[in-house]
Design an enzyme around this catalytic site. Structure first.
Site, mmCIF file in Angstrom:
data_model
loop_
_atom_site.group_PDB
_atom_site.id
_atom_site.type_symbol
_atom_site.label_atom_id
_atom_site.label_comp_id
_atom_site.label_asym_id
_atom_site.label_seq_id
_atom_site.Cartn_x
_atom_site.Cartn_y
_atom_site.Cartn_z
ATOM 1 N N SER A 41 0.663 -1.411 0.190
ATOM 2 C CA SER A 41 0.060 0.333 -0.071
ATOM 3 C C SER A 41 0.834 1.071 -0.340
ATOM 4 C CB SER A 41 -0.526 0.019 1.135
ATOM 5 O OG SER A 41 -1.318 1.132 1.591
ATOM 6 N N HIS B 116 2.093 12.236 -1.282
ATOM 7 C CA HIS B 116 2.446 13.513 -1.246
ATOM 8 C C HIS B 116 3.227 14.341 -1.627
ATOM 9 C CE1 HIS B 116 -1.818 13.157 1.009
ATOM 10 N NE2 HIS B 116 -0.787 11.694 2.158
ATOM 11 N N HIS C 252 -2.186 7.542 -4.533
ATOM 12 C CA HIS C 252 -2.231 5.881 -4.025
ATOM 13 C C HIS C 252 -2.671 4.743 -5.096
ATOM 14 C CE1 HIS C 252 -5.524 3.250 -2.648
ATOM 15 N NE2 HIS C 252 -4.488 3.521 -1.332
ATOM 16 N N VAL D 103 -2.780 -2.894 -3.616
ATOM 17 C CA VAL D 103 -2.825 -4.443 -3.974
ATOM 18 C C VAL D 103 -2.347 -5.322 -3.469
ATOM 19 C CG1 VAL D 103 -2.047 -4.277 -6.274
ATOM 20 C CG2 VAL D 103 -0.275 -4.910 -5.056
ATOM 21 N N GLY E 129 -5.131 -4.547 15.004
ATOM 22 C CA GLY E 129 -3.987 -4.525 15.420
ATOM 23 C C GLY E 129 -2.794 -4.400 14.880
#
Length: 302
Positions: free
Chosen positions: A94, A98, A108, A111, A260
């Site tokens: 991920s 910016h 962004h 996969v 978590g």
């Protein structure tokens, strides 16, 4: 249905992270990604790579994670009750980039692969992901290129794939409380398993491999565009929408927090600087207003 090859997925994702970081470092020319390897007490871990204060990129994060657990979190089972009570493994790459220049869009990509297992029953697995573009000052050539690249990645898998996943992206990256889309879309897909493992895996790779060809030409065209305080101020204001979506709606963020996951890695998607204003509206006819009237409404770009 063919059985999933988890090791092949992991190998691809790690190589994808390496390649994306290398290419982004090359175009920035100054900053480098710092590597932070981490382990998750409940199972799994990952490699977080973050670039800060570059020449082109104000901040960028490219994260690989692989987590496991005895029970799926609520974000994953809300629409899939058959997953309750199953152990799971989830892995993915991920990233959020910016840029410093307001004329370069934020981008962004993600996969991912999930598998949920239970003794005596067949595993349930799927792929998901996509990418989307969030300009501050829209440019039609940029958006058309972005969508053409996305379509080219989808075309080998069927004529209906790009229209379906393009529409899904438009619907997904939507801020209901603002009645506004986050950007100009791209691709979004989830729960993909109907083609069998090999074809679904090939599609996930096609999407992952097309991210850099979709984004880097835009960066190269716009990175040296002159800008001033007005453009910078609007960029910081629009970044607020990014924060709102990620913290309120994004499935990946919710999954990571509920399972978590490592908070620093999950929230690396947030921009380094941002501002909100009370009931602000752009001047009619301005370049800032054009973003709302010409780019944030769903369009067929190709």
């Amino acid at each position: 249905m063919s059985q999933p090859d988890i090791d092949a997925v992991r190998k691809y994702l790690l190589c994808l992270q390496d390649n994306i970081c290398s290419e982004l470092e090359a175009i920035d020319g100054e900053a480098e990604f710092e590597l932070d390897q981490w382990r998750r007490e409940a199972g799994g871990g990952g490699r977080t790579r973050v670039l800060n204060e570059g020449r082109v990129f104000e901040q960028g994060g490219v994260n690989f994670s692989e987590v496991s657990g005895d029970n799926m979190p609520p974000s994953a089972t809300a629409n899939r009750p058959e997953l309750a009570g199953r152990s799971f493994r989830a892995m993915g790459v991920s990233l959020v980039i910016h840029p410093r220049n307001p004329y370069v869009p934020t981008s962004h990509a993600n996969v991912r692969f999930f598998i949920a297992e239970k003794d005596g029953e067949a595993p349930i697995w799927w792929f998901g992901g996509g990418y989307d573009l969030t300009p501050y000052y829209g440019d039609e050539d940029d958006v058309i290129h972005w969508h053409q690249t996305a379509k080219a990645a989808c075309d080998p898998f069927g004529d209906d794939v790009y229209p379906r996943f393009k529409a899904w992206c438009d619907d997904y990256f939507y801020l209901k409380h603002r009645d506004e889309r986050r950007g100009v879309g791209g691709l979004f897909f989830d729960d993909l398993n109907e083609w069998g493992f090999e074809r679904c895996f090939a599609f996930m790779q096609a999407v992952g491999n097309s991210y850099l060809p979709a984004y880097l030409p835009i960066v190269q065209r716009r990175q040296d565009t002159p800008f001033g305080e007005l453009e910078r101020d609007f960029q910081l204001y629009r970044r607020g929408r990014y924060v709102e979506f990620n913290l309120v709606y994004d499935r990946g963020t919710l999954f990571g927090l509920q399972s978590g996951g490592r908070t620093e890695s999950i929230l690396m998607s947030l921009p380094p600087l941002v501002k909100w204003r009370y009931n602000w509206q752009p001047e009619p006819g301005s370049a800032e207003a054009k973003l709302y009237t010409d780019f944030l409404l769903p369009r067929e770009w190709v």
